[in-house]
Write a protein that holds these residues in place. Structure first.
Motif, PDB file in Angstrom:
ATOM      1  N   VAL A  40      41.264  21.036  34.200  1.00 47.96           N
ATOM      2  CA  VAL A  40      40.019  20.628  34.856  1.00 47.96           C
ATOM      3  C   VAL A  40      38.879  21.605  34.557  1.00 47.96           C
ATOM      4  CG1 VAL A  40      38.940  20.132  37.101  1.00 47.96           C
ATOM      5  CG2 VAL A  40      41.346  19.550  36.702  1.00 47.96           C
ATOM      6  N   LEU A  41      39.201  22.905  34.649  1.00 47.13           N
ATOM      7  CA  LEU A  41      38.174  23.945  34.515  1.00 47.13           C
ATOM      8  C   LEU A  41      38.337  24.783  33.253  1.00 47.13           C
ATOM      9  CD1 LEU A  41      38.298  25.075  38.238  1.00 47.13           C
ATOM     10  CD2 LEU A  41      36.374  23.932  37.159  1.00 47.13           C
ATOM     11  N   GLY A  42      39.354  24.508  32.455  1.00 50.91           N
ATOM     12  CA  GLY A  42      39.590  25.296  31.252  1.00 50.91           C
ATOM     13  C   GLY A  42      40.218  26.632  31.585  1.00 50.91           C
ATOM     14  N   GLY A  43      40.301  27.491  30.563  1.00 52.15           N
ATOM     15  CA  GLY A  43      40.771  28.849  30.790  1.00 52.15           C
ATOM     16  C   GLY A  43      42.255  28.966  31.016  1.00 52.15           C
ATOM     17  N   LYS A  44      43.068  28.560  30.049  1.00 48.85           N
ATOM     18  CA  LYS A  44      44.518  28.721  30.183  1.00 48.85           C
ATOM     19  C   LYS A  44      44.859  30.185  30.467  1.00 48.85           C
ATOM     20  CE  LYS A  44      48.883  27.611  27.846  1.00 48.85           C
ATOM     21  NZ  LYS A  44      49.522  28.905  28.103  1.00 48.85           N
ATOM     22  N   ASP A  45      45.820  30.392  31.366  1.00 49.55           N
ATOM     23  CA  ASP A  45      46.235  31.736  31.793  1.00 49.55           C
ATOM     24  C   ASP A  45      45.109  32.486  32.503  1.00 49.55           C
ATOM     25  OD1 ASP A  45      48.806  31.425  30.884  1.00 49.55           O
ATOM     26  OD2 ASP A  45      48.437  32.405  28.960  1.00 49.55           O
ATOM     27  N   GLU A  46      44.259  31.752  33.176  1.00 51.97           N
ATOM     28  CA  GLU A  46      43.170  32.353  33.939  1.00 51.97           C
ATOM     29  C   GLU A  46      43.721  33.101  35.150  1.00 51.97           C
ATOM     30  OE1 GLU A  46      40.143  33.888  35.130  1.00 51.97           O
ATOM     31  OE2 GLU A  46      39.719  32.488  33.481  1.00 51.97           O
ATOM     32  N   THR A  47      43.113  34.249  35.488  1.00 54.31           N
ATOM     33  CA  THR A  47      43.588  35.092  36.601  1.00 54.31           C
ATOM     34  C   THR A  47      42.714  34.996  37.849  1.00 54.31           C
ATOM     35  OG1 THR A  47      42.293  37.004  35.841  1.00 54.31           O
ATOM     36  CG2 THR A  47      44.530  36.734  34.949  1.00 54.31           C
ATOM     37  N   LEU A  48      41.685  34.181  37.824  1.00 50.63           N
ATOM     38  CA  LEU A  48      40.638  34.205  38.838  1.00 50.63           C
ATOM     39  C   LEU A  48      41.143  34.005  40.261  1.00 50.63           C
ATOM     40  CD1 LEU A  48      37.587  34.569  38.995  1.00 50.63           C
ATOM     41  CD2 LEU A  48      37.324  32.097  38.742  1.00 50.63           C
ATOM     42  N   LEU A  49      42.240  33.286  40.427  1.00 48.36           N
ATOM     43  CA  LEU A  49      42.756  33.019  41.769  1.00 48.36           C
ATOM     44  C   LEU A  49      43.282  34.281  42.456  1.00 48.36           C
ATOM     45  CD1 LEU A  49      44.686  29.675  41.098  1.00 48.36           C
ATOM     46  CD2 LEU A  49      42.390  29.949  42.053  1.00 48.36           C
ATOM     47  N   GLY A  50      43.338  35.384  41.739  1.00 46.21           N
ATOM     48  CA  GLY A  50      43.808  36.638  42.321  1.00 46.21           C
ATOM     49  C   GLY A  50      42.712  37.505  42.907  1.00 46.21           C
ATOM     50  N   ILE A  51      41.469  37.016  43.007  1.00 52.09           N
ATOM     51  CA  ILE A  51      40.348  37.860  43.414  1.00 52.09           C
ATOM     52  C   ILE A  51      40.208  37.997  44.929  1.00 52.09           C
ATOM     53  CG2 ILE A  51      38.694  35.957  43.410  1.00 52.09           C
ATOM     54  CD1 ILE A  51      38.065  39.693  42.544  1.00 52.09           C
ATOM     55  N   TYR A  52      40.839  37.152  45.685  1.00 56.12           N
ATOM     56  CA  TYR A  52      40.505  37.075  47.111  1.00 56.12           C
ATOM     57  C   TYR A  52      40.892  38.333  47.891  1.00 56.12           C
ATOM     58  CZ  TYR A  52      38.745  32.382  46.942  1.00 56.12           C
ATOM     59  OH  TYR A  52      37.964  31.293  46.682  1.00 56.12           O
ATOM     60  N   SER A  53      39.922  38.865  48.629  1.00 55.13           N
ATOM     61  CA  SER A  53      40.138  40.089  49.401  1.00 55.13           C
ATOM     62  C   SER A  53      41.130  39.886  50.529  1.00 55.13           C
ATOM     63  CB  SER A  53      38.801  40.590  49.971  1.00 55.13           C
ATOM     64  OG  SER A  53      37.930  40.963  48.934  1.00 55.13           O
ATOM     65  N   HIS A  54      41.224  38.664  51.050  1.00 53.93           N
ATOM     66  CA  HIS A  54      42.161  38.419  52.145  1.00 53.93           C
ATOM     67  C   HIS A  54      43.605  38.656  51.719  1.00 53.93           C
ATOM     68  CE1 HIS A  54      39.251  37.423  54.932  1.00 53.93           C
ATOM     69  NE2 HIS A  54      39.315  36.114  54.978  1.00 53.93           N
ATOM     70  N   MET A  55      43.907  38.553  50.427  1.00 53.86           N
ATOM     71  CA  MET A  55      45.253  38.896  49.971  1.00 53.86           C
ATOM     72  C   MET A  55      45.559  40.364  50.268  1.00 53.86           C
ATOM     73  SD  MET A  55      45.835  37.191  46.251  1.00 53.86           S
ATOM     74  CE  MET A  55      45.695  35.423  45.954  1.00 53.86           C
ATOM     75  N   ILE A  56      44.508  41.166  50.279  1.00 49.79           N
ATOM     76  CA  ILE A  56      44.681  42.612  50.379  1.00 49.79           C
ATOM     77  C   ILE A  56      44.645  43.088  51.824  1.00 49.79           C
ATOM     78  CG2 ILE A  56      43.832  44.838  49.520  1.00 49.79           C
ATOM     79  CD1 ILE A  56      44.806  42.754  47.379  1.00 49.79           C
ATOM     80  N   ASP A  57      43.793  42.485  52.677  1.00 46.52           N
ATOM     81  CA  ASP A  57      43.656  43.077  54.007  1.00 46.52           C
ATOM     82  C   ASP A  57      44.053  42.167  55.163  1.00 46.52           C
ATOM     83  OD1 ASP A  57      41.445  41.426  53.832  1.00 46.52           O
ATOM     84  OD2 ASP A  57      40.043  42.872  54.687  1.00 46.52           O
ATOM     85  N   TYR A  58      44.439  40.924  54.908  1.00 42.09           N
ATOM     86  CA  TYR A  58      44.937  40.055  55.970  1.00 42.09           C
ATOM     87  C   TYR A  58      46.207  39.363  55.481  1.00 42.09           C
ATOM     88  CZ  TYR A  58      40.318  40.608  58.087  1.00 42.09           C
ATOM     89  OH  TYR A  58      39.175  41.122  58.629  1.00 42.09           O
ATOM     90  N   PRO A  59      47.375  39.961  55.660  1.00 36.98           N
ATOM     91  CA  PRO A  59      48.607  39.424  55.076  1.00 36.98           C
ATOM     92  C   PRO A  59      48.877  37.963  55.417  1.00 36.98           C
ATOM     93  CG  PRO A  59      48.995  41.610  55.956  1.00 36.98           C
ATOM     94  CD  PRO A  59      47.619  41.233  56.383  1.00 36.98           C
TER      95      PRO A  59
END
Length: 686
Positions: free
Chosen positions: A597-616
């Motif tokens: 849909v958006l291109g970019g095979k093997d894109e990592t962008l979904l890993g940017i969210y800060s909530h992954m880091i400070d709100y388990p």
């Protein structure tokens, strides 16, 4: 941003020495076996004989709960039996009195410990002098860490567990629709003491989560210091954006910039990818001393290129610290023995498999490619990965942000101006002047170090706190948009604390429901400024906006879930290995649901969210909030928002699916959103 979870789950740890889980599990098993099954059965038999079969369920469940929690330090097996025989209340009237006493006193304890927490964390969360080590020590201190120990020691915890049975999610689902309000309140009292976590572990978790919040709150990028390959400055001097929220919102705002917007978006995108893979120079984080080209990752001082030192996997060391901290609870929770089960079955109260089924259903729907094609037609170009944040469905998506900022900065030059205007905002949304004044009198506005948050009270007639960023030149549009969202949380927090009939039922079923209110407020932000667009097609664009927002955050949530599953399989991992696991999960989810849909095979962008880091494991609440928001939005359409909110939200904290059936007549579902999206495309493509 549910009042308990949103501010209790604070986290950062550059280095957390993991406890020895094997030893703790052994200790837990030894303690939990102190009262044998035979001893428990004998007490149950004696009580059933004296109280009769009418009390059989409460006897069996209550005695077993106490037996599971009783330790050798609490007394002998004979003292355990004597306690149960003396303290199980069979008379309904006496049980009512006991419940009222417990409820009153737990409210006092929760409320005043919360006020202490607010004051101790203020230097970490509010604008002010630089945070000192002493501030961090006090801010990470959990004054209530020993409370449960004390309540077990003086037997109040056992008294509660004995008389108010714990019901599993499955039991609440099966039985709850036939319960009275009192029975629901009793059931929530039964949730109060189900585990027995030592104070040192609670203190360690509080410290870890508080430090993580500080890490994220001070993770800013000085955008005016960024340079493209031609050495040009694209962003204004002094623009300071927190990751990821500020970066994301700046990217969104540039859809309105026809001249430089696309280049700016690509630069923000490059910054995000550097944060994810930790190739970002440490010197570029929260500092305006250096110039940085995020495309080529070159660093300059006085126009001379210098050597850059990449951030040393601090992001993933913090994430890993959260895992080790939360995993300490596993050995003490017989009902929910992993953070995943606690996040879904205990906190969200929707099974993980049901949540994933909803997410995957929408992500795989044919409407995704249809909406993407519609966006492409509006942009006049092929979509790129960062178009996951496409913002053009909203009226403000086509309005220059500087014009909106001119309005908001004049209207809200400081926190006091915003606080003064809160009653007017509520009146515009449908509350009577008297009720608007009553609600807003229990909400205060504080200047935030971070992006902003809402923190509700823990007892009636105490204040909820709206934390927001307001610069020296007044509140910019981004800050205003976030503040309206947070104000929605505060209104929910105030209503569900003060207008719900039982204290044990205060709040909402889970954080998704308060997110729904926040979204309802946030989408009306322009209307509140007197800029409502009378376009009859607005409802169709709102449906597409909700759909695309759900599409964005559902994938991020699947990454978060997948990483936590990986962590439980690889508990001895290193920060570097965790980084690769996050990147692998992000690529996997992207390739499955986004690449076509958006291109970019093997894109990592979904890993940017800060909530992954400070709100388990908080992220899944957002897409659930979008779905709930949409269904509630359909329910309130054409009705008075205030009246409908009062009707729905005074149900309090019953289980989510029952709450939704009572509120809108159906379970939480993707079907209403898919139907509305299809209808919107049919109308707008004509």
């Amino acid at each position: 941003m549910r009042k308990i979870l949103f501010l209790t789950l604070f986290a950062i740890l550059i280095s957390l020495a993991a406890c020895n889980p094997t030893k703790k599990e052994t200790n837990m098993q030894n303690n939990s076996n102190f009262i044998t099954n035979a001893q428990t059965s004998e007490v149950i038999k004696q009580l059933k004989g004296s109280l009769g079969e009418g009390s059989a369920f409460r006897v069996e469940r209550g005695v077993q709960q106490v037996a599971n929690l009783w330790r050798e330090s609490d007394g002998t097996a004979e003292e355990f039996a004597e306690f149960c025989q003396k303290n199980l209340v069979a008379d309904d009237a006496q049980l009512d009195v006991l419940f009222a006493t417990l409820e009153r006193n737990f409210e006092a304890l929760n409320g005043y410990y919360h006020k202490m927490d607010v004051m101790l964390k203020a230097p970490l969360q509010l604008e002010g002098p630089e945070i000192t080590p002493v501030d961090m020590m006090f801010g990470s201190y959990n004054a209530s860490a020993h409370l449960n120990d004390d309540l077990y020691a003086n037997k109040i915890a056992f008294l509660t567990a004995l008389n108010f049975p714990f019901y599993s999610l499955e039991e609440k689902t099966e039985l709850g629709s036939n319960w009275s309000r009192k029975e629901w309140a009793y059931a929530r009292m039964g949730d109060r003491f189900t585990t027995r976590v030592p104070a040192d572990i609670q203190q360690n978790i509080s410290k870890t989560l508080t430090e993580a919040d500080a890490y994220i709150s001070d993770y800013n990028i000085f955008m005016g210091n960024l340079r493209n390959n031609a050495g040009e400055q694209l962003f204004p001097a002094g623009m300071k954006l927190i990751s990821h929220w500020g970066l994301r919102d700046e990217l969104k705002s540039n859809y309105a910039d026809a001249e430089k917007g696309l280049e700016k978006q690509r630069m923000v995108y490059a910054v995000m990818k550097r944060i994810i893979d930790q190739s970002i120079p440490q010197q570029a984080i929260n500092s305006d001393k250096f110039r940085w080209n995020p495309i080529d990752n070159k660093l300059f001082e006085n126009d001379k290129e210098i050597s850059a030192s990449p951030e040393p996997d601090s992001r993933y060391r913090t994430f890993l610290g959260n895992f080790h901290a939360m995993r300490q609870l596993d050995a003490y929770d017989t009902h929910y023995p992993t953070q995943l089960s606690r996040a879904f079955d205990a906190t969200m109260e929707i099974p993980q498999k049901d949540v994933e089924t909803l997410f995957k259903g929408l992500l795989s729907s044919p409407e995704v490619k249809e909406v993407a094609a519609f966006i492409e037609s509006r942009l006049g170009r092929k979509l790129e990965p960062f178009d996951i944040w496409y913002n053009g469905f909203k009226a403000r998506g086509s309005m220059p942000e500087d014009e909106l900022t001119a309005i908001t900065s004049k209207k809200y030059p400081n926190p006091a101006a915003l606080e003064k205007d809160l009653p007017n905002i509520l009146v515009k949304l449908g509350w009577t002047p008297a009720k608007a004044q009553e609600i807003s009198s229990l909400i205060v506005v504080d200047p935030s170090r971070g992006a902003g948050h809402a923190w509700g009270a823990e007892m009636r007639n105490d204040v909820a706190r709206l934390r927001t960023r307001i610069g020296a030149d007044g509140m910019d549009y981004k800050g205003y948009n976030i503040a309206v969202h947070e104000f929605g949380h505060n209104v929910e927090q105030t209503i569900t604390m003060n207008d719900v009939d039982y204290y044990t039922l205060n709040g909402v079923p889970n954080t998704s429901f308060t997110e729904a209110v926040a979204f309802l407020f946030q989408k009306r932000d322009l209307e509140l400024l007197g800029l409502k667009n009378p376009n009859p097609e607005d409802e169709y664009f709102l449906a597409l906006d909700n759909f695309w927002s759900s599409y964005e955050i559902m994938g991020v949530s699947l990454v978060d879930i997948q990483v936590w599953e990986w962590l439980y399989k690889n508990p001895d991992t290193t920060p570097a290995q965790l980084k690769e696991a996050v990147i692998t999960a992000a690529k996997d989810v992207w390739n499955t649901y986004y690449a076509d849909v958006l291109g970019g095979k093997d894109e990592t962008l979904l890993g940017i969210y800060s909530h992954m880091i400070d709100y388990p494991l908080y992220l899944p609440n957002y897409p659930m909030g979008h779905l709930i928001d949409f269904q509630i939005g359909q329910q309130v359409r054409g009705k008075n928002l205030a009246d409908e909110m009062n009707r729905m939200y005074t149900q309090g904290r019953i289980i989510p699916q029952l709450w939704m059936k009572n509120a809108v007549g159906s379970d939480i579902s993707i079907d209403p959103l898919l139907k509305a999206t299809k209808e919107a495309l049919e109308v707008l493509n004509k």
